[in-house]
Scaffold this motif. Structure first.
Motif, short mmCIF file in Angstrom:
data_model
loop_
_atom_site.label_atom_id
_atom_site.label_comp_id
_atom_site.label_asym_id
_atom_site.label_seq_id
_atom_site.Cartn_x
_atom_site.Cartn_y
_atom_site.Cartn_z
N GLN A 12 24.30 46.19 43.06
CA GLN A 12 24.94 46.68 44.29
C GLN A 12 26.19 45.87 44.61
O GLN A 12 27.21 46.43 45.02
CB GLN A 12 23.96 46.62 45.47
CG GLN A 12 24.46 47.35 46.70
CD GLN A 12 24.67 48.83 46.43
OE1 GLN A 12 23.78 49.52 45.95
NE2 GLN A 12 25.86 49.32 46.73
N LEU A 13 26.16 44.57 44.39
CA LEU A 13 27.35 43.74 44.59
C LEU A 13 28.48 44.20 43.67
O LEU A 13 29.64 44.30 44.09
CB LEU A 13 27.04 42.27 44.32
CG LEU A 13 26.19 41.54 45.34
CD1 LEU A 13 25.80 40.16 44.81
CD2 LEU A 13 26.92 41.42 46.66
N VAL A 14 28.13 44.49 42.43
CA VAL A 14 29.13 44.98 41.46
C VAL A 14 29.68 46.33 41.91
O VAL A 14 30.90 46.55 41.93
CB VAL A 14 28.51 45.09 40.05
CG1 VAL A 14 29.42 45.86 39.11
CG2 VAL A 14 28.21 43.71 39.49
N THR A 18 35.72 45.84 44.43
CA THR A 18 36.88 46.58 43.95
C THR A 18 36.78 46.73 42.44
O THR A 18 36.49 45.75 41.74
CB THR A 18 38.18 45.82 44.31
OG1 THR A 18 38.22 45.63 45.73
CG2 THR A 18 39.41 46.56 43.84
N PRO A 19 37.01 47.95 41.93
CA PRO A 19 36.94 48.13 40.47
C PRO A 19 37.89 47.21 39.74
O PRO A 19 38.93 46.81 40.27
CB PRO A 19 37.34 49.60 40.28
CG PRO A 19 37.07 50.24 41.61
CD PRO A 19 37.32 49.18 42.63
N GLY A 20 37.54 46.86 38.52
CA GLY A 20 38.36 45.95 37.73
C GLY A 20 39.18 46.67 36.71
O GLY A 20 39.26 47.90 36.74
N PRO A 21 39.74 45.98 35.78
CA PRO A 21 39.61 44.53 35.60
C PRO A 21 40.45 43.76 36.61
O PRO A 21 41.42 44.28 37.16
CB PRO A 21 40.12 44.31 34.17
CG PRO A 21 41.09 45.43 33.94
CD PRO A 21 40.56 46.60 34.73
N TRP A 22 40.04 42.53 36.84
CA TRP A 22 40.78 41.63 37.72
C TRP A 22 41.52 40.61 36.85
O TRP A 22 41.11 40.33 35.73
CB TRP A 22 39.84 40.88 38.66
CG TRP A 22 39.13 41.75 39.66
CD1 TRP A 22 39.27 43.08 39.85
CD2 TRP A 22 38.16 41.31 40.60
NE1 TRP A 22 38.45 43.52 40.86
CE2 TRP A 22 37.75 42.44 41.35
CE3 TRP A 22 37.59 40.09 40.90
CZ2 TRP A 22 36.80 42.38 42.36
CZ3 TRP A 22 36.65 40.01 41.90
CH2 TRP A 22 36.27 41.15 42.63
N ASN A 39 46.50 51.67 38.90
CA ASN A 39 46.93 52.67 37.92
C ASN A 39 48.44 52.71 37.74
O ASN A 39 48.93 53.04 36.67
CB ASN A 39 46.43 54.06 38.32
CG ASN A 39 44.93 54.17 38.20
OD1 ASN A 39 44.30 53.40 37.48
ND2 ASN A 39 44.35 55.10 38.91
N ASN A 40 49.19 52.39 38.79
CA ASN A 40 50.65 52.43 38.68
C ASN A 40 51.22 51.18 38.03
O ASN A 40 52.43 51.04 37.91
CB ASN A 40 51.29 52.66 40.06
CG ASN A 40 50.98 51.53 41.02
OD1 ASN A 40 50.44 50.49 40.64
ND2 ASN A 40 51.31 51.74 42.29
N GLY A 41 50.34 50.25 37.61
CA GLY A 41 50.79 49.04 36.93
C GLY A 41 51.08 47.88 37.86
O GLY A 41 51.31 46.77 37.42
N TRP A 42 51.09 48.13 39.15
CA TRP A 42 51.33 47.05 40.11
C TRP A 42 50.01 46.36 40.45
O TRP A 42 48.96 46.99 40.48
CB TRP A 42 51.96 47.61 41.40
CG TRP A 42 53.36 48.08 41.19
CD1 TRP A 42 53.76 49.32 40.83
CD2 TRP A 42 54.53 47.28 41.27
NE1 TRP A 42 55.11 49.37 40.70
CE2 TRP A 42 55.61 48.13 40.96
CE3 TRP A 42 54.78 45.94 41.57
CZ2 TRP A 42 56.93 47.67 40.96
CZ3 TRP A 42 56.08 45.50 41.57
CH2 TRP A 42 57.13 46.36 41.26
N ASN A 70 37.41 36.84 35.88
CA ASN A 70 36.61 37.23 34.71
C ASN A 70 35.20 37.66 35.08
O ASN A 70 34.58 38.44 34.35
CB ASN A 70 36.58 36.10 33.69
CG ASN A 70 37.88 35.99 32.95
OD1 ASN A 70 38.30 36.92 32.29
ND2 ASN A 70 38.56 34.86 33.09
N SER A 71 34.70 37.18 36.21
CA SER A 71 33.36 37.57 36.65
C SER A 71 33.25 39.07 36.89
O SER A 71 32.17 39.65 36.74
CB SER A 71 32.98 36.83 37.93
OG SER A 71 32.85 35.46 37.68
N ARG A 72 34.36 39.71 37.22
CA ARG A 72 34.34 41.16 37.50
C ARG A 72 33.92 41.96 36.28
O ARG A 72 33.31 43.02 36.42
CB ARG A 72 35.73 41.61 38.01
CG ARG A 72 35.77 43.09 38.39
CD ARG A 72 34.77 43.34 39.51
NE ARG A 72 34.66 44.71 39.89
CZ ARG A 72 33.68 45.52 39.51
NH1 ARG A 72 32.74 45.08 38.69
NH2 ARG A 72 33.62 46.75 39.93
N THR A 73 34.21 41.48 35.10
CA THR A 73 33.77 42.20 33.90
C THR A 73 32.54 41.54 33.27
O THR A 73 31.71 42.24 32.68
CB THR A 73 34.90 42.28 32.85
OG1 THR A 73 35.46 40.99 32.65
CG2 THR A 73 35.98 43.25 33.28
#
Length: 140
Positions: A12-14, A18-22, A39-42, A70-73
């Motif tokens: 649930q925390l995952v 916010t979706p990754g990657p970070w 998605n726009n690269g920014w 890195n924890s996000r993935t």
């Protein structure tokens, strides 16, 4: 072993994050940030970490930012691996119930691999990989 409730809480925390990657990057002399690339690269900044102070403090801030990013993935991958291992452990436990306790208490005899103990003994002593895997081999 982790229970299903703990794994669900982590999942649930995952899911809520916010979706990754970070990514982490140094903004300036005193700031490191963790951001997500849209998605726009920014990049969109998620977190700013103060890195003012000594070189040691700057390195610590950079390391913390890299860890968080890195924890996000890594965390979702670990959750999936935990689930896979739990499924495998449950399958193995179910398979082990198919074996009966060995009728032979004398170590010089064997039931021929029909119990877990004799199967392990036979499969570990076999020089042929296919016999080690099947547990069907000769015991001397």
């Amino acid at each position: 072993m982790l229970n299903e409730e703990q794994i669900s809480e982590w999942q649930q925390l995952v899911d809520d994050a916010t979706p990754g990657p970070w990514h982490s990057n140094t903004v300036d002399e005193n700031t490191t940030s963790v951001c997500v690339i849209c998605n726009n690269g920014w990049g969109r900044k998620l977190l700013t970490i103060d890195r003012s102070g000594s070189d040691e403090r700057r390195m610590e801030a950079n390391n913390n930012a890299r860890f968080i990013a890195n924890s996000r993935t890594i965390i979702p991958e670990l959750i999936e691996e935990i689930k896979r291992l739990n499924d495998e452990a449950n399958w193995l436990a179910k398979e082990l119930t198919k074996y009966k306790p060995c009728a032979f208490t004398d170590e010089s005899k064997s039931c021929g691999g029909n119990c877990v103990i004799c199967w392990r003994e036979i499969s570990s002593k076999s020089s042929k990989p296919e016999l080690r895997e099947s547990g069907k081999g000769e015991v001397k």
